[in-house]
Design a protein around this motif. Structure first.
Motif, PDB file in Angstrom:
ATOM      1  N   SER A   1       0.873  -1.166   0.000  1.00 34.27           N
ATOM      2  CA  SER A   1       0.000   0.000   0.000  1.00 34.27           C
ATOM      3  C   SER A   1       0.912   1.218   0.000  1.00 34.27           C
ATOM      4  O   SER A   1       1.860   1.273   0.794  1.00 34.27           O
ATOM      5  N   SER A   2       0.645   2.156  -0.888  1.00 30.17           N
ATOM      6  CA  SER A   2       1.516   3.324  -0.954  1.00 30.17           C
ATOM      7  C   SER A   2       0.703   4.610  -0.954  1.00 30.17           C
ATOM      8  O   SER A   2      -0.428   4.651  -1.421  1.00 30.17           O
ATOM      9  N   ASP A   3       1.313   5.640  -0.397  1.00 34.12           N
ATOM     10  CA  ASP A   3       0.787   7.003  -0.416  1.00 34.12           C
ATOM     11  C   ASP A   3       1.976   7.844  -0.856  1.00 34.12           C
ATOM     12  O   ASP A   3       2.968   7.952  -0.130  1.00 34.12           O
ATOM     13  N   GLU A   4       1.894   8.391  -2.082  1.00 31.39           N
ATOM     14  CA  GLU A   4       3.073   9.015  -2.668  1.00 31.39           C
ATOM     15  C   GLU A   4       2.737  10.327  -3.360  1.00 31.39           C
ATOM     16  O   GLU A   4       1.640  10.516  -3.867  1.00 31.39           O
ATOM     17  N   TRP A   5       3.738  11.201  -3.415  1.00 30.79           N
ATOM     18  CA  TRP A   5       3.714  12.331  -4.319  1.00 30.79           C
ATOM     19  C   TRP A   5       4.205  11.801  -5.647  1.00 30.79           C
ATOM     20  O   TRP A   5       5.191  11.060  -5.711  1.00 30.79           O
ATOM     21  N   VAL A   6       3.514  12.139  -6.704  1.00 27.85           N
ATOM     22  CA  VAL A   6       3.813  11.611  -8.030  1.00 27.85           C
ATOM     23  C   VAL A   6       4.057  12.781  -8.987  1.00 27.85           C
ATOM     24  O   VAL A   6       3.252  13.710  -9.047  1.00 27.85           O
ATOM     25  N   THR A   7       5.168  12.709  -9.715  1.00 31.18           N
ATOM     26  CA  THR A   7       5.431  13.667 -10.775  1.00 31.18           C
ATOM     27  C   THR A   7       5.542  12.890 -12.076  1.00 31.18           C
ATOM     28  O   THR A   7       6.372  11.981 -12.187  1.00 31.18           O
ATOM     29  N   ASP A   8       4.675  13.209 -13.026  1.00 28.45           N
ATOM     30  CA  ASP A   8       4.691  12.590 -14.348  1.00 28.45           C
ATOM     31  C   ASP A   8       5.054  13.646 -15.380  1.00 28.45           C
ATOM     32  O   ASP A   8       4.480  14.743 -15.380  1.00 28.45           O
ATOM     33  N   VAL A   9       6.000  13.316 -16.239  1.00 26.71           N
ATOM     34  CA  VAL A   9       6.389  14.194 -17.339  1.00 26.71           C
ATOM     35  C   VAL A   9       5.799  13.605 -18.618  1.00 26.71           C
ATOM     36  O   VAL A   9       6.120  12.470 -18.989  1.00 26.71           O
ATOM     37  N   PHE A  10       4.922  14.360 -19.250  1.00 24.18           N
ATOM     38  CA  PHE A  10       4.240  13.919 -20.461  1.00 24.18           C
ATOM     39  C   PHE A  10       4.808  14.639 -21.676  1.00 24.18           C
ATOM     40  O   PHE A  10       5.207  15.806 -21.585  1.00 24.18           O
ATOM     41  N   VAL A  11       4.808  13.937 -22.807  1.00 23.87           N
ATOM     42  CA  VAL A  11       5.151  14.552 -24.088  1.00 23.87           C
ATOM     43  C   VAL A  11       3.964  14.335 -25.027  1.00 23.87           C
ATOM     44  O   VAL A  11       3.324  13.288 -25.007  1.00 23.87           O
ATOM     45  N   ARG A  12       3.681  15.368 -25.833  1.00 20.27           N
ATOM     46  CA  ARG A  12       2.569  15.282 -26.772  1.00 20.27           C
ATOM     47  C   ARG A  12       3.117  14.908 -28.147  1.00 20.27           C
ATOM     48  O   ARG A  12       4.029  15.547 -28.664  1.00 20.27           O
TER      49      ARG A  12
END
Length: 129
Positions: free
Chosen positions: A99-110
């Motif tokens: 079980s996790s509780d996390e800050w998430v940073t996603d880098v997206f490219v279009r």
């Protein structure tokens, strides 16, 4: 927030929700469609490649039961966007429940096929954060 920022946030939240459903469905092919070929995920155990992550899902060594995310911010930089939020996940890794509780940073490219994630960084959230 400008209309353009609002539209980008809404668009990426839809992508993230669809990607999250693919992860909870443990569908490696569908998960892969949301990532670039060189996607990496960085967590407390280091860097995991796209190939390794998808292989773990395909083998059943990594399964997800729940996933939720609350967007904190989205920053658009042309055909690149950074989405930061807080997420929770439950599942099993090699038979052990997690079980996790996390800050998430996603880098997206279009690209021509829409937004795809190129990099994910996870940081364990502390109580009170």
């Amino acid at each position: 927030m400008t209309d353009e920022e609002h539209d980008l946030t809404t668009e990426l939240e839809v992508v993230e929700a669809d990607w999250g459903r693919a992860i909870v469905d443990n569908d490696a092919d569908a998960i892969g469609r949301f990532t670039t070929d060189d996607w990496q995920i960085v967590g407390e155990d280091g860097i995991t490649s796209r190939e390794t992550f998808l292989a773990l899902v395909r083998s059943g060594d990594l399964t997800h039961e729940t996933m939720s995310k609350i967007t904190g911010s989205v920053r658009g930089l042309g055909d690149v966007a950074v989405l930061t939020g807080r997420g929770t996940t439950t599942g099993r890794y090699r038979g052990q429940a997690f079980s996790s509780d996390e800050w998430v940073t996603d880098v997206f490219v279009r690209g021509a096929d829409g937004w795809r994630c190129a990099h994910t960084h996870l940081t364990t959230a502390r109580d009170g954060s």
